[in-house]
Design a protein around this motif. Structure first.
Motif: not given
Length: 304
Positions: A252, A135, A259, A280, A131-133, A256, A129, A250
């Motif tokens: 995209s 958020g 996210t 997602k 970025l943090s899944a 990423a 990942d 979100f």
């Protein structure tokens, strides 16, 4: 710490990654006269001897178009053939990212695109990942997205990413995860390296191409997917204040993926994001080649 794939494509041949080195006098290093792509690959969950690449043809065509913007003719089919062989030689066994790059490889000191050598390389690294899944938090950047009249924004020109770098660092050093850039008309453009979507009253909204955004391949995939799911989609200018009152927001991109955004400035986003989650889950299934209707988006590469 990055785990790079062991083999790179460099100077028209496949070599160990550690041996793919450039001169400090390389023109593109000084003037940002390069363009890059980025695509993800995963081992096929159903076939241990196969790798799956997402929308390889679109990524190769976009890089070929980007190359034209720096006065370099590099056919998409040549890029695709090299990336395919690159994957076969590396045999990655977990999720990874491929970075193809076109650039002015000459050693001259004059800023120009004519009468100077061009070249192309490919390398890769393991990547989970980006970025943090769960958020991310975002701030509105003080930096402005460039205009197409000053920079060819239809390509991923390397020099353009100084603005992304400034915006990202500003965001992180002020306590946020990511930056949202406005364009010169003070409309929402994109994040530091991602497109942006919002949902209001069940409608999926994203800035259009006229808002100086990158023509994102994941963005295009999401819009197509949403329409096929019966979700109304709109591409139009978006005001900053509209983000603060959205039902969902979100980001995209290839790295990423999709996210969710948890907070923008001091405005918390709703804790549930059903449309984001639905898109997602569907996109993840497509990249794993589990959706027959989208098989043409997935490029399988046999390792044996």
């Amino acid at each position: 710490m990055h785990n790079f794939l062991p083999i790179a494509y460099f100077k028209n041949q496949f070599v160990p990654f550690a041996e793919a080195n450039l001169s400090i006098a390389t023109h593109a290093l000084h003037y940002g006269t390069g363009a890059f792509g980025g695509l993800r690959g995963i081992p096929d969950p159903k076939n241990a001897n196969q790798i799956l690449l997402f929308r390889l043809d679109r990524h190769c065509q976009r890089l070929s178009n980007s190359a034209k913007l720096i006065n370099y003719e590099l056919p998409a089919d040549k890029i695709q053939a090299i990336i395919t062989e690159f994957v076969r030689k590396n045999k990655p066994d977990q999720s990874f990212y491929i970075r193809p790059f076109v650039y002015t490889s000459g050693l001259g000191i004059a800023p120009r695109l004519h009468n100077i050598e061009k070249d192309f390389f490919v390398y890769g690294l393991e990547l989970g990942d980006y970025l943090s899944a769960d958020g991310v938090t975002c701030r509105i950047s003080s930096w402005c997205r460039q205009e197409d009249r000053s920079l060819p924004l239809r390509g991923k020109i390397s020099g353009a990413y100084i603005t992304s770098s400034l915006a990202k660092t500003e965001a992180v050093e002020s306590g946020f995860d990511e930056a949202i850039l406005l364009n010169t008309q003070s409309k929402v453009s994109e994040a530091s390296g991602m497109n942006i979507f919002l949902i209001r009253n069940g409608e999926l909204i994203t800035p259009g191409y006229e808002q100086d955004i990158l023509e994102g391949i994941t963005r295009d995939s999401i819009l197509t997917l949403a329409r096929n799911l019966g979700i109304k989609t709109v591409e139009r200018p978006v005001d900053k204040s509209e983000l603060f009152i959205a039902d969902e927001v979100f980001l995209s991109g290839t790295a990423a993926k999709i996210t969710p955004v948890k907070k923008i400035e001091t405005y918390p986003m709703p804790e549930t994001h059903p449309i984001t989650d639905r898109l997602k889950a569907k996109l993840t299934a497509i990249t794993e080649n589990l959706e027959p209707d989208y098989r043409d988006w997935v490029f399988p590469i046999a390792l044996q």
